[in-house]
Design a protein around this motif. Structure first.
Motif, PDB file in Angstrom:
ATOM      1  N   VAL A  52       0.853  -1.185   0.000  1.00 43.17           N
ATOM      2  CA  VAL A  52       0.000   0.000   0.000  1.00 43.17           C
ATOM      3  C   VAL A  52       0.892   1.238   0.000  1.00 43.17           C
ATOM      4  CG1 VAL A  52      -1.819   1.257   1.219  1.00 43.17           C
ATOM      5  CG2 VAL A  52      -1.783  -1.242   1.265  1.00 43.17           C
ATOM      6  N   LYS A  53       0.947   1.926  -1.140  1.00 44.95           N
ATOM      7  CA  LYS A  53       1.816   3.090  -1.264  1.00 44.95           C
ATOM      8  C   LYS A  53       1.356   3.949  -2.434  1.00 44.95           C
ATOM      9  CE  LYS A  53       5.233   0.483  -3.956  1.00 44.95           C
ATOM     10  NZ  LYS A  53       6.654   0.051  -4.011  1.00 44.95           N
ATOM     11  N   PRO A  54       1.759   5.220  -2.458  1.00 50.56           N
ATOM     12  CA  PRO A  54       1.375   6.093  -3.564  1.00 50.56           C
ATOM     13  C   PRO A  54       2.006   5.636  -4.877  1.00 50.56           C
ATOM     14  CG  PRO A  54       2.968   7.182  -2.149  1.00 50.56           C
ATOM     15  CD  PRO A  54       2.571   5.926  -1.447  1.00 50.56           C
ATOM     16  N   GLN A  55       1.389   6.029  -5.988  1.00 53.05           N
ATOM     17  CA  GLN A  55       1.862   5.607  -7.302  1.00 53.05           C
ATOM     18  C   GLN A  55       2.601   6.716  -8.054  1.00 53.05           C
ATOM     19  OE1 GLN A  55       1.472   2.284  -8.244  1.00 53.05           O
ATOM     20  NE2 GLN A  55       0.828   2.241  -6.096  1.00 53.05           N
ATOM     21  N   LEU A  56       2.310   7.974  -7.744  1.00 53.70           N
ATOM     22  CA  LEU A  56       2.878   9.093  -8.482  1.00 53.70           C
ATOM     23  C   LEU A  56       4.046   9.746  -7.739  1.00 53.70           C
ATOM     24  CD1 LEU A  56       2.804  11.068 -10.879  1.00 53.70           C
ATOM     25  CD2 LEU A  56       1.045  12.383  -9.630  1.00 53.70           C
ATOM     26  N   PHE A  57       3.796  10.154  -6.505  1.00 47.55           N
ATOM     27  CA  PHE A  57       4.805  10.839  -5.709  1.00 47.55           C
ATOM     28  C   PHE A  57       5.355   9.913  -4.626  1.00 47.55           C
ATOM     29  CE2 PHE A  57       2.286  14.883  -6.768  1.00 47.55           C
ATOM     30  CZ  PHE A  57       3.100  15.163  -7.854  1.00 47.55           C
ATOM     31  N   PRO A  58       6.567  10.159  -4.162  1.00 51.26           N
ATOM     32  CA  PRO A  58       7.163   9.275  -3.155  1.00 51.26           C
ATOM     33  C   PRO A  58       6.540   9.443  -1.775  1.00 51.26           C
ATOM     34  CG  PRO A  58       8.610  11.133  -3.577  1.00 51.26           C
ATOM     35  CD  PRO A  58       7.500  11.225  -4.587  1.00 51.26           C
ATOM     36  N   ALA A  59       6.498   8.342  -1.042  1.00 53.03           N
ATOM     37  CA  ALA A  59       6.128   8.390   0.379  1.00 53.03           C
ATOM     38  C   ALA A  59       7.413   8.662   1.159  1.00 53.03           C
ATOM     39  CB  ALA A  59       5.510   7.064   0.810  1.00 53.03           C
ATOM     40  N   ARG A  60       7.463   9.794   1.838  1.00 53.48           N
ATOM     41  CA  ARG A  60       8.729  10.225   2.431  1.00 53.48           C
ATOM     42  C   ARG A  60       8.968   9.643   3.830  1.00 53.48           C
ATOM     43  NH1 ARG A  60       9.315  16.606   0.744  1.00 53.48           N
ATOM     44  NH2 ARG A  60       8.526  16.435  -1.373  1.00 53.48           N
ATOM     45  N   GLN A  61       7.899   9.212   4.496  1.00 51.93           N
ATOM     46  CA  GLN A  61       8.028   8.670   5.852  1.00 51.93           C
ATOM     47  C   GLN A  61       7.677   7.190   5.822  1.00 51.93           C
ATOM     48  OE1 GLN A  61       8.747  10.763   8.640  1.00 51.93           O
ATOM     49  NE2 GLN A  61       8.834   9.046  10.064  1.00 51.93           N
ATOM     50  N   THR A  62       8.513   6.356   6.413  1.00 49.94           N
ATOM     51  CA  THR A  62       8.220   4.931   6.476  1.00 49.94           C
ATOM     52  C   THR A  62       7.796   4.526   7.889  1.00 49.94           C
ATOM     53  OG1 THR A  62      10.473   4.232   7.056  1.00 49.94           O
ATOM     54  CG2 THR A  62       9.954   4.477   4.703  1.00 49.94           C
ATOM     55  N   ARG A  63       7.040   3.466   7.955  1.00 45.41           N
ATOM     56  CA  ARG A  63       6.631   2.941   9.268  1.00 45.41           C
ATOM     57  C   ARG A  63       7.859   2.515  10.069  1.00 45.41           C
ATOM     58  NH1 ARG A  63       1.622  -0.107  11.367  1.00 45.41           N
ATOM     59  NH2 ARG A  63       2.414  -0.939  13.336  1.00 45.41           N
ATOM     60  N   GLN A  64       8.831   1.926   9.387  1.00 43.57           N
ATOM     61  CA  GLN A  64      10.025   1.445  10.080  1.00 43.57           C
ATOM     62  C   GLN A  64      10.781   2.593  10.745  1.00 43.57           C
ATOM     63  OE1 GLN A  64       8.957   0.276   7.030  1.00 43.57           O
ATOM     64  NE2 GLN A  64       8.290  -1.630   8.007  1.00 43.57           N
ATOM     65  N   ALA A  65      10.810   3.763  10.088  1.00 41.92           N
ATOM     66  CA  ALA A  65      11.467   4.926  10.694  1.00 41.92           C
ATOM     67  C   ALA A  65      10.700   5.399  11.918  1.00 41.92           C
ATOM     68  CB  ALA A  65      11.568   6.057   9.665  1.00 41.92           C
ATOM     69  N   SER A  66       9.386   5.468  11.800  1.00 41.65           N
ATOM     70  CA  SER A  66       8.560   5.922  12.923  1.00 41.65           C
ATOM     71  C   SER A  66       8.704   4.996  14.122  1.00 41.65           C
ATOM     72  CB  SER A  66       7.087   5.993  12.484  1.00 41.65           C
ATOM     73  OG  SER A  66       6.914   6.952  11.460  1.00 41.65           O
ATOM     74  N   GLU A  67       8.725   3.697  13.867  1.00 44.26           N
ATOM     75  CA  GLU A  67       8.884   2.737  14.961  1.00 44.26           C
ATOM     76  C   GLU A  67      10.254   2.878  15.628  1.00 44.26           C
ATOM     77  OE1 GLU A  67       5.967  -0.884  13.391  1.00 44.26           O
ATOM     78  OE2 GLU A  67       8.105  -0.917  12.887  1.00 44.26           O
ATOM     79  N   ALA A  68      11.282   3.126  14.826  1.00 43.05           N
ATOM     80  CA  ALA A  68      12.630   3.276  15.381  1.00 43.05           C
ATOM     81  C   ALA A  68      12.713   4.500  16.289  1.00 43.05           C
ATOM     82  CB  ALA A  68      13.651   3.380  14.245  1.00 43.05           C
ATOM     83  N   VAL A  69      12.118   5.608  15.861  1.00 41.09           N
ATOM     84  CA  VAL A  69      12.128   6.821  16.678  1.00 41.09           C
ATOM     85  C   VAL A  69      11.370   6.590  17.983  1.00 41.09           C
ATOM     86  CG1 VAL A  69      11.337   9.212  16.815  1.00 41.09           C
ATOM     87  CG2 VAL A  69      12.425   8.382  14.716  1.00 41.09           C
ATOM     88  N   ALA A  70      10.215   5.938  17.897  1.00 41.39           N
ATOM     89  CA  ALA A  70       9.423   5.675  19.102  1.00 41.39           C
ATOM     90  C   ALA A  70      10.197   4.815  20.100  1.00 41.39           C
ATOM     91  CB  ALA A  70       8.103   5.000  18.719  1.00 41.39           C
ATOM     92  N   ARG A  71      10.940   3.829  19.597  1.00 40.16           N
ATOM     93  CA  ARG A  71      11.757   2.995  20.485  1.00 40.16           C
ATOM     94  C   ARG A  71      12.856   3.813  21.145  1.00 40.16           C
ATOM     95  NH1 ARG A  71      11.219  -0.907  16.305  1.00 40.16           N
ATOM     96  NH2 ARG A  71      13.193  -0.217  15.361  1.00 40.16           N
ATOM     97  N   SER A  72      13.549   4.600  20.363  1.00 41.04           N
ATOM     98  CA  SER A  72      14.641   5.403  20.904  1.00 41.04           C
ATOM     99  C   SER A  72      14.157   6.377  21.969  1.00 41.04           C
ATOM    100  CB  SER A  72      15.331   6.184  19.778  1.00 41.04           C
ATOM    101  OG  SER A  72      15.962   5.324  18.867  1.00 41.04           O
TER     102      SER A  72
END
Length: 445
Positions: A204-224
């Protein structure tokens, strides 16, 4: 103990220009190569900061990154004196030179993700600078932004600084532009909402423009940041609105304390998201989830006006105010909606329109220009006090801008070595004004 939300706004840098570098940001691309006015841009941003101070709010200032970024140019093979490096790049790699001259660090909503001490397990305020790895002109910001943040939040007893996430597509991190905190008051444990555009585990992702934020990044920040998993939600942005120019969540949603204002097309499987937020919220004051219907404001109108990229602030006198860009007044349905919103049954009581045209033409509104930091009284006193805005500092910054900034900057001007000298002289003086120390590479040579 008293807690405050302090908006730390980015000062617009002396090299503010319209290079159109941000694919997926409609305003940035549509105004590419126009002549900019750095002096006006910086003064407009400063006036917004000062207006919040006059409302009785605490306001901070974040210095810009030094531009041009000569280190990147030298890493890419350009040698000689600084002037020779710029001249060579202007002739053979003008797009790279534009990236290295970008003043995009002005949008400090992307500078970092900040979690308050009342949310973290160790009782410290945590800061993680965003790696911004989706765009070259932003990906080069993190090391210097980290240094600037450490010079502002410079007491290790209260503040915990983390490194930016790895520069890999799996960990695309765009900072607080994709983070919202809901709480019944600033000093109570909040519900952290991390909004991502793409999950490496799904399609599940956009088709035209890039998705700049990933779930994996958000999870890493929350853990830190040692956040409570029961008070943390990871929500996917609607990929269809990303493809319509909603490159960050703060272009389609905004929250403050117990109010969350969002478009009905903001999130993937939105009804489920609303149920999750209602279930996870723990505040004593009722939560106001305000869903803006497409019939009232379309996604196109939201992007054009940047209604959701307004600031939503709690007023010392009670209630909340929306700090909206003047462009909201040019889209009739948006101005009508905001007027009606202030009359409805919710804490929002006032709309204040600000002229931020220079920033808006480059794709950033009021919310893009500020990093929200929730601080206790003790933590506020531990911040570098020269970075907090009062009337004296406001006047000094006005004088500094008027002294150093050009009122006209075109693409051709980027090849002028005098622009480098002017920028370095201005920022060297700024570090003294804001008591930042030697934070810039040219000061350390």
């Amino acid at each position: 103990m008293n807690y405050y939300e302090v908006n730390f706004d980015g000062l617009v840098g002396p090299t503010h220009n319209y290079a159109g570098l941000s694919y997926g940001n409609v305003a940035s691309k549509s105004n590419a190569n126009k002549v900019s006015n750095p002096k006006q841009a910086a003064l407009q941003g400063l006036e917004k900061m000062w207006h919040l101070v006059q409302l009785g709010l605490h306001q901070g200032v974040i210095a810009p990154n030094a531009r041009p970024d000569l280190r990147t140019l030298r890493v890419c093979g350009f040698n000689g004196t600084d002037a020779e490096v710029i001249s060579q790049a202007a002739k053979s790699q003008p797009q790279l030179l534009k990236a290295c001259y970008s003043a995009s660090s002005m949008w400090t909503a992307n500078a970092a993700t900040v979690s308050p001490s009342c949310d973290s397990a160790d009782g410290k305020l945590h800061l993680t600078p965003a790696n911004l790895n989706n765009k070259l002109h932003r990906a080069i910001e993190a090391p210097q932004t980290s240094q600037i943040l450490k010079s502002i939040f410079n007491n290790n007893d209260y503040f915990s600084h983390h490194d930016a996430l790895p520069q890999h597509p799996m960990f695309g991190d765009e900072g607080a532009a994709n983070y919202t905190r809901l709480a019944d008051s600033y000093g109570h444990q909040g519900l952290a909402l991390f909004v991502y555009g793409e999950d490496a585990q799904t399609q599940v992702k956009p088709q035209l423009f890039p998705a700049r934020q990933t779930r994996q990044a958000s999870e890493a920040v929350a853990r830190s940041h040692q956040l409570d998993p029961h008070s943390t939600l990871f929500i996917q942005q609607n990929p269809e609105v990303i493809d319509q120019g909603v490159f960050h969540n703060d272009v389609i949603a905004i929250g403050n304390e117990n109010v969350f204002l969002f478009h009905e097309q903001a999130f993937y499987q939105q009804q489920k998201v609303i149920e999750q937020i209602n279930s996870a919220y723990r505040g004593d004051r009722p939560l106001h989830l305000i869903e803006v219907k497409n019939a009232d404001i379309s996604v196109e109108e939201a992007v054009k006006s940047y209604i959701f990229n307004s600031q939503l602030v709690s007023l010392p006198s009670g209630g909340m105010a929306i700090i909206a860009p003047g462009e909201c007044q040019t889209v009739g349905k948006v101005e009508q909606y905001l007027s009606a919103l202030c009359q409805a049954s919710n804490p929002i009581s006032e709309v204040i329109y600000m002229d931020l045209k220079q920033s808006m033409q480059n794709g950033g509104g009021p919310a893009c220009l500020r990093l929200r930091v929730t601080l206790s009284e003790q933590e506020l006193n531990a911040v570098n006090q020269a970075c907090l805005l009062d009337e004296h500092t406001y006047q000094r910054l006005r004088d500094w801008i008027n002294k150093h900034y050009r009122d006209r900057l075109s693409e051709a001007d980027l090849a002028d070595p005098n622009l480098l000298t002017e920028s370095q002289q201005a920022l060297d003086e700024l570090t003294q004004l804001m008591n930042l120390g030697a934070i810039y590479p040219f000061q350390q040579e």
